[in-house]
Design an enzyme around this catalytic site. Structure first.
Site, PDB file in Angstrom:
ATOM      1  N   GLU A 254       0.879  -1.171   0.000  1.00 51.17           N
ATOM      2  CA  GLU A 254       0.000   0.000   0.000  1.00 51.17           C
ATOM      3  C   GLU A 254       0.910   1.213   0.000  1.00 51.17           C
ATOM      4  OE1 GLU A 254      -1.569   3.179   1.387  1.00 51.17           O
ATOM      5  OE2 GLU A 254      -2.468   2.083   3.077  1.00 51.17           O
ATOM      6  N   CYS A 288      -1.673   8.784   3.529  1.00 51.70           N
ATOM      7  CA  CYS A 288      -1.580   8.266   2.157  1.00 51.70           C
ATOM      8  C   CYS A 288      -2.788   8.662   1.326  1.00 51.70           C
ATOM      9  CB  CYS A 288      -1.406   6.751   2.173  1.00 51.70           C
ATOM     10  SG  CYS A 288      -2.756   5.866   2.996  1.00 51.70           S
TER      11      CYS A 288
END
Length: 471
Positions: A254, A288
């Site tokens: 990720e 993120c």
């Protein structure tokens, strides 16, 4: 916590601190009454951590689901009981506000409890139809030792996410924590021990930045390590993925995101502006999923810009970023945009030390570095297209694909547009920052591959075996 001057490693249930400061790392955000350093792993200690996990795997993989679920719920209870201590550590280590510390701590509890509720089903196989008098059985089995590498920016939820699903599925795991949040990650790892997980089921290592390559390589190449999951930058993800591929080990990545908010002509602009500002500046833009870009047509751009600017200028609190290097990167991106014709608007707050004022860039064009590079800080830019239908042309150019947002009053049109977006998540009429324990989470393209979360996350750490039986 029990340690005084040095954050230890945890190997087979024991705290490990080497004598004479060997491999000792310095804690950047150390307080006067807190540990000033952490114990960094050597290759030998890394191998020891893997060996400990490997020795624990046979018994843990056979532990009944009910027992694994019981221990996970105990872990969740401990995180809840220690939440104030955890949140204080988070605020000290990553310089975030109480809101973000609270969000990620509660999200950690939710993650553990949701995963625990799925344990019974995680290993359920099936008997598919087969030809003749043959019976076919499909089993799901744990992999073995999982290496989970967690970042600093949401250390509770992401630290737990690195190891909870693997362990719930019957694997054993090494939590490789961040040198920027060592105390938080150590506390989380120690709670597995306190909850009653057997020694070696979860081990904990840290390393100095200069030792990252050798520590990772010795673990990913160890025969007992079967998979790695990594949450972090795309640049480091490339290294992790390439080295794991050479070792023929699968990875769950990720990575970064250049997350955008698409504001359609019929959107509620007040609501859109509020969600964009929240998504851009929560945790000082160091998420993120943070909103980096706003894309809108000329028909509404002036009004939307004014509403976002009003909210930015109303910001009064400081926004520190994690390191001097992070601030320097933001300065370079903003300077490049300004030099190429963009207008830079900044909130009137402190820019001393590592503070960076919440910043809104207007007149952003595709030849500017900020248009393509993830900022990972409190900066958001707006680009304007001629007509609403031109938005889809712009977003097809992006290599990242983690999170996105669409603002519109036409839900059917939003769903149609969502189908054309190459991202792991599309949030309609809400900010790009959104993750829940019941949902899959991950990216496309340069934002990585694989999924954390709920049943999807458990499946990442199981392998499928076919067994046939002929009479």
């Amino acid at each position: 916590m029990s340690f005084q001057s040095t954050v230890p490693l945890i190997i087979h249930g024991e705290d490990i601190v080497l004598p004479a400061g060997e491999r000792r790392g310095t804690i950047a955000a150390a307080k006067a009454d807190s540990p000033s350093g952490f114990q960094g792993a050597s290759k030998e200690l890394a191998i020891q951590a893997v060996g400990s996990c490997a020795s624990a795997f046979p018994a843990w993989s056979k532990t009944p689901p009910a027992r694994r679920r019981e221990l996970l719920f105990k872990l969740a209870s401990l995180v809840r009981q220690r939440s104030e201590e955890i949140q204080q550590l988070v605020e000290e280590e990553i310089h975030c506000g109480q809101l973000w510390a609270s969000i990620i701590t509660q999200a950690g509890v939710d993650l553990i409890e949701e995963t625990a509720s799925l344990v019974n089903n995680s290993r359920t196989g099936c008997i598919p139809p087969t030809e003749g008098d043959t019976y076919g059985f499909v089993f799901k089995e744990p992999l073995g030792v999982i290496l989970g590498i967690a970042p600093w920016n949401a250390p509770v939820i992401l630290g737990l996410r690195a190891v909870v699903a693997p362990v719930a599925a019957g694997n054993v795991a090494i939590l490789k924590g961040s040198e920027l949040s060592p105390r938080t990650h150590y506390l989380l790892a120690s709670l597995f021990r306190e909850a009653g997980f057997p020694p070696g089921v979860v081990n904990f290592v840290l390393h100095r930045p200069e030792d990252a390559s050798e520590v990772f390589e010795v673990m990913i190449n160890h025969a007992a390590v079967k998979k790695c999951n990594f949450t972090g930058s795309t640049e480091v993800g490339r290294i992790i993925g390439s080295k794991a591929a050479y070792a023929l080990k699968p990875v769950l990545l990720e990575l970064g995101g250049k997350n955008y908010a698409l504001v359609l002509d019929d959107a509620d602009l007040d609501h859109a502006a509020q969600e964009i500002v929240k998504g851009a500046f929560l945790n000082n833009g160091q998420i993120c999923m943070s909103t980096d870009l706003v894309i809108a047509s000329k028909a509404i751009s002036s009004s939307l810009e004014a509403k976002i600017l009003a909210l930015v200028h109303d910001i009064k609190n400081d926004h520190p970023v994690i390191t001097k290097a992070a601030k320097e990167k933001l300065n370079r991106l903003v300077s490049d945009a300004r030099s190429k014709g963009a207008t830079v608007h900044a909130a009137s707050v402190s820019s001393s030390d590592n503070n960076f004022p919440p910043t809104f860039i207007t007149g952003l064009t595709q030849d500017m570095d900020f248009f393509h590079i993830e900022s990972f800080g409190p900066v958001v830019g707006m680009t304007v297209v001629e007509q609403e239908q031109d938005i889809t042309k712009v977003i097809q150019e992006f290599s990242y694909g983690l999170s996105s947002a669409i603002f519109t009053s036409n839900h059917y049109k939003a769903l149609q547009l969502a189908e054309s977006i190459n991202a792991g998540a599309v949030h309609i009429n809400s900010m790009t920052v959104h993750d829940e324990a019941t949902l899959p989470h991950g990216g496309h393209g340069h934002s990585g591959w694989g999924r954390f979360g709920a049943g999807w996350g458990l499946d990442e750490f199981l392998q499928t075996k076919t067994v046939t039986l002929k009479g």
